[in-house]
Design a protein around this motif. Sequence first.
Motif, PDB file in Angstrom:
ATOM      1  N   GLU A  30     106.477  40.222 -13.229  1.00 17.36           N
ATOM      2  CA  GLU A  30     106.156  41.427 -13.993  1.00 17.36           C
ATOM      3  C   GLU A  30     104.830  41.298 -14.739  1.00 17.36           C
ATOM      4  OE1 GLU A  30     109.491  42.133 -16.496  1.00 17.36           O
ATOM      5  OE2 GLU A  30     110.894  42.462 -14.834  1.00 17.36           O
ATOM      6  N   GLN A  31     104.360  40.060 -14.922  1.00 14.16           N
ATOM      7  CA  GLN A  31     103.101  39.835 -15.622  1.00 14.16           C
ATOM      8  C   GLN A  31     101.908  39.726 -14.661  1.00 14.16           C
ATOM      9  OE1 GLN A  31     103.568  36.409 -18.185  1.00 14.16           O
ATOM     10  NE2 GLN A  31     105.617  37.039 -18.838  1.00 14.16           N
ATOM     11  N   MET A  32     102.163  39.856 -13.370  1.00 14.81           N
ATOM     12  CA  MET A  32     101.118  39.701 -12.368  1.00 14.81           C
ATOM     13  C   MET A  32     100.571  41.071 -11.926  1.00 14.81           C
ATOM     14  SD  MET A  32     101.028  36.402 -12.072  1.00 14.81           S
ATOM     15  CE  MET A  32     101.916  35.702 -13.483  1.00 14.81           C
ATOM     16  N   ASP A  33      99.313  41.076 -11.543  1.00 13.30           N
ATOM     17  CA  ASP A  33      98.724  42.295 -10.986  1.00 13.30           C
ATOM     18  C   ASP A  33      99.029  42.421  -9.497  1.00 13.30           C
ATOM     19  OD1 ASP A  33      96.975  43.488 -13.250  1.00 13.30           O
ATOM     20  OD2 ASP A  33      96.512  41.352 -13.292  1.00 13.30           O
ATOM     21  N   ALA A  34      99.321  41.298  -8.850  1.00 15.25           N
ATOM     22  CA  ALA A  34      99.722  41.272  -7.440  1.00 15.25           C
ATOM     23  C   ALA A  34     100.450  39.961  -7.204  1.00 15.25           C
ATOM     24  CB  ALA A  34      98.515  41.390  -6.514  1.00 15.25           C
ATOM     25  N   VAL A  35     101.296  39.948  -6.168  1.00 16.06           N
ATOM     26  CA  VAL A  35     102.052  38.742  -5.845  1.00 16.06           C
ATOM     27  C   VAL A  35     101.872  38.415  -4.371  1.00 16.06           C
ATOM     28  CG1 VAL A  35     104.345  37.708  -5.671  1.00 16.06           C
ATOM     29  CG2 VAL A  35     103.774  39.118  -7.651  1.00 16.06           C
ATOM     30  N   LEU A  36     101.492  37.162  -4.118  1.00 19.74           N
ATOM     31  CA  LEU A  36     101.299  36.658  -2.760  1.00 19.74           C
ATOM     32  C   LEU A  36     102.434  35.691  -2.448  1.00 19.74           C
ATOM     33  CD1 LEU A  36      99.450  36.450  -0.261  1.00 19.74           C
ATOM     34  CD2 LEU A  36      98.180  34.663  -1.450  1.00 19.74           C
ATOM     35  N   VAL A  37     103.220  36.011  -1.443  1.00 17.34           N
ATOM     36  CA  VAL A  37     104.344  35.165  -1.045  1.00 17.34           C
ATOM     37  C   VAL A  37     104.001  34.464   0.265  1.00 17.34           C
ATOM     38  CG1 VAL A  37     106.715  35.193  -0.154  1.00 17.34           C
ATOM     39  CG2 VAL A  37     106.154  36.429  -2.249  1.00 17.34           C
TER      40      VAL A  37
END
Length: 208
Positions: free
Chosen positions: A128-135
């Motif tokens: 929730e604190q990220m601007d984007a998430v890379l998995v």
Amino acid sequence: MTTPAAPLRRLGLTGSIGAGKSTVAALLRARGLTVLDADEQARHVTQEPETLRAIGNEFPGTVTGGVLDRAALAAAAFRDPQRTAALNAIVHPRVRARMAALEAQAAARGEPWVVQDVPLLFEGGLDEQMDAVLVVDAPLEERVARVMARSGLSREDVLARDARQLGAAEKRQRATVVIENAGPPDELGARVDAALHVLGIHPRSRQV
């Protein structure tokens, strides 16, 4: 009139055990991005005298002569969720403080993005604190084989550790972008570049 600098943006990096997250982190660093490793910061934190005192008070017998017995701590802290939460309450705020300080340094350097490499990103609610998430993901059997080869763990141990994390399918669903890390390793760099392109991240320097 000087235009104010854009605020620093965060890219969360995560993946299931054996997916190759650390390899992707290294490729991101090679492309000029600052990568903050939560596990690395946790190791630093658990060498600090104040943290060691707090751990020793909460988990007697795990700190001797100012040195943390990590195996003893794991046995004491991970036997039930309440004890795990007690350890997290000691370590996690200190890790967050270190990460915030390193982020501030990156912002002062004028970097537009910083990568937060966090194994339990979703589990801890940090997405929730990220601007984007890379998995980063790979087929289960390939992930299991990688971990067994590098660690000597049994298949059952690897599967048990994997089961304690959020499922790979759920991580994929909640990701901004997924990097598939299956097949020849030399193809991974191109997939990292493609993911950065989709995210609109343009590192200042590309050294590979």
